[in-house]
Design a protein around this motif. Structure first.
Motif, PDB file in Angstrom:
ATOM      1  N   HIS A   1       0.867  -1.094  -0.002  1.00 22.30           N
ATOM      2  CA  HIS A   1       0.069  -0.087   0.141  1.00 22.30           C
ATOM      3  C   HIS A   1       1.053   1.105   0.054  1.00 22.30           C
ATOM      4  O   HIS A   1       1.815   1.228   0.782  1.00 22.30           O
ATOM      5  N   ILE A   2       0.485   2.295  -0.726  1.00 21.37           N
ATOM      6  CA  ILE A   2       1.298   3.508  -0.728  1.00 21.37           C
ATOM      7  C   ILE A   2       0.298   4.490   0.144  1.00 21.37           C
ATOM      8  O   ILE A   2       0.645   4.783   1.014  1.00 21.37           O
ATOM      9  N   PHE A   3      -1.004   4.657  -0.497  1.00 25.52           N
ATOM     10  CA  PHE A   3      -1.857   5.585   0.328  1.00 25.52           C
ATOM     11  C   PHE A   3      -3.289   5.489  -0.315  1.00 25.52           C
ATOM     12  O   PHE A   3      -3.355   5.322  -1.409  1.00 25.52           O
ATOM     13  N   GLY A   4      -4.361   5.834   0.446  1.00 24.66           N
ATOM     14  CA  GLY A   4      -5.606   5.722  -0.280  1.00 24.66           C
ATOM     15  C   GLY A   4      -5.880   4.332  -1.059  1.00 24.66           C
ATOM     16  O   GLY A   4      -5.613   3.235  -0.560  1.00 24.66           O
ATOM     17  N   GLU A   5      -6.303   4.696  -2.324  1.00 20.59           N
ATOM     18  CA  GLU A   5      -6.786   3.547  -3.252  1.00 20.59           C
ATOM     19  C   GLU A   5      -5.550   3.121  -4.000  1.00 20.59           C
ATOM     20  O   GLU A   5      -5.291   2.259  -4.951  1.00 20.59           O
ATOM     21  N   TYR A   6      -4.218   3.293  -3.648  1.00 17.85           N
ATOM     22  CA  TYR A   6      -3.158   3.272  -4.342  1.00 17.85           C
ATOM     23  C   TYR A   6      -2.332   2.307  -3.843  1.00 17.85           C
ATOM     24  O   TYR A   6      -1.817   2.115  -2.687  1.00 17.85           O
ATOM     25  N   PHE A   7      -2.114   1.124  -4.543  1.00 19.36           N
ATOM     26  CA  PHE A   7      -1.355  -0.189  -4.172  1.00 19.36           C
ATOM     27  C   PHE A   7      -0.341  -0.572  -5.110  1.00 19.36           C
ATOM     28  O   PHE A   7      -0.338  -0.079  -6.079  1.00 19.36           O
ATOM     29  N   VAL A   8       0.647  -1.315  -4.721  1.00 24.51           N
ATOM     30  CA  VAL A   8       1.912  -1.842  -5.467  1.00 24.51           C
ATOM     31  C   VAL A   8       1.771  -3.420  -5.568  1.00 24.51           C
ATOM     32  O   VAL A   8       1.904  -3.912  -4.455  1.00 24.51           O
ATOM     33  N   CYS A   9       1.915  -3.729  -6.760  1.00 20.32           N
ATOM     34  CA  CYS A   9       1.998  -5.263  -6.819  1.00 20.32           C
ATOM     35  C   CYS A   9       3.002  -5.555  -7.782  1.00 20.32           C
ATOM     36  O   CYS A   9       3.974  -4.819  -8.241  1.00 20.32           O
TER      37      CYS A   9
END
Length: 182
Positions: free
Chosen positions: A163-171
């Protein structure tokens, strides 16, 4: 680009876990957390930061137990369901169409679709401003065999959700081994 100092967390990529708890009435609760980390090996301890208004904190205050469910990128689309502010007593595991599995040493259930679990009992907690830092003793650790490679997590297979923040994720992470200098 300058960020407001309260936006510092947007610079960190953090693992996302889903914490499952249970109410005194036996109703499971599950919510995602990305402010989390192991904090000790001897004794083994895990911590996460929780909004004090969340049902997760209410349940842990009542019975001191929780399960850390390690989740992969397939959980990404479920985050909006698991983080929704349902009325107290709504089972988010069912709302997200996930499967409850009985834990071995604590009352809160595991989530079957996770790739690993920590069964924990709260050891201590601290007010850290707008969050409560919950530190738990790790009572049991289990990971599905297919997600281990050479005795470490196979991140290419597990595809941990970050997770970065809010609805922003890293995969889609990859592990590299760098040699230590002698």
């Amino acid at each position: 680009m300058k960020l407001n100092k309260k936006q510092f967390y947007k610079l960190s990529v953090r693992p996302t876990v889903v914490i499952s708890t249970i109410s005194q009435n036996g109703i499971p609760n599950a919510a995602p957390f990305s402010f989390n980390s192991p904090v000790g090996i001897d004794p083994p301890r895990f911590c996460f930061a929780c909004n004090p208004k969340h049902d997760t904190w209410r349940n842990i205050r009542e019975n001191s137990e929780f399960v850390v469910n390690y989740v992969g990128e397939e959980f990404g689309p479920l985050m909006h369901i698991l983080e929704r502010d349902y009325p107290y007593g709504v089972n988010e595991i069912k709302e997200a169409v996930l499967t409850e599995v009985k834990a071995e040493l604590v009352k809160p259930p595991r989530i079957k679709e996770a790739y690993a679990w920590l069964e924990c009992r709260m050891a201590m907690n601290y007010d850290v401003g707008d969050h409560i830092l919950i530190i738990g003793d790790v009572l049991k650790v289990e990971v599905k065999d297919e997600f281990m490679k050479n005795d470490i997590l196979n991140v290419e297979k597990a595809k941990p959700l970050n997770h970065i923040f809010g609805e922003y994720f890293v995969c889609r992470m990859k592990v590299d081994k760098f040699k230590r200098e002698q």
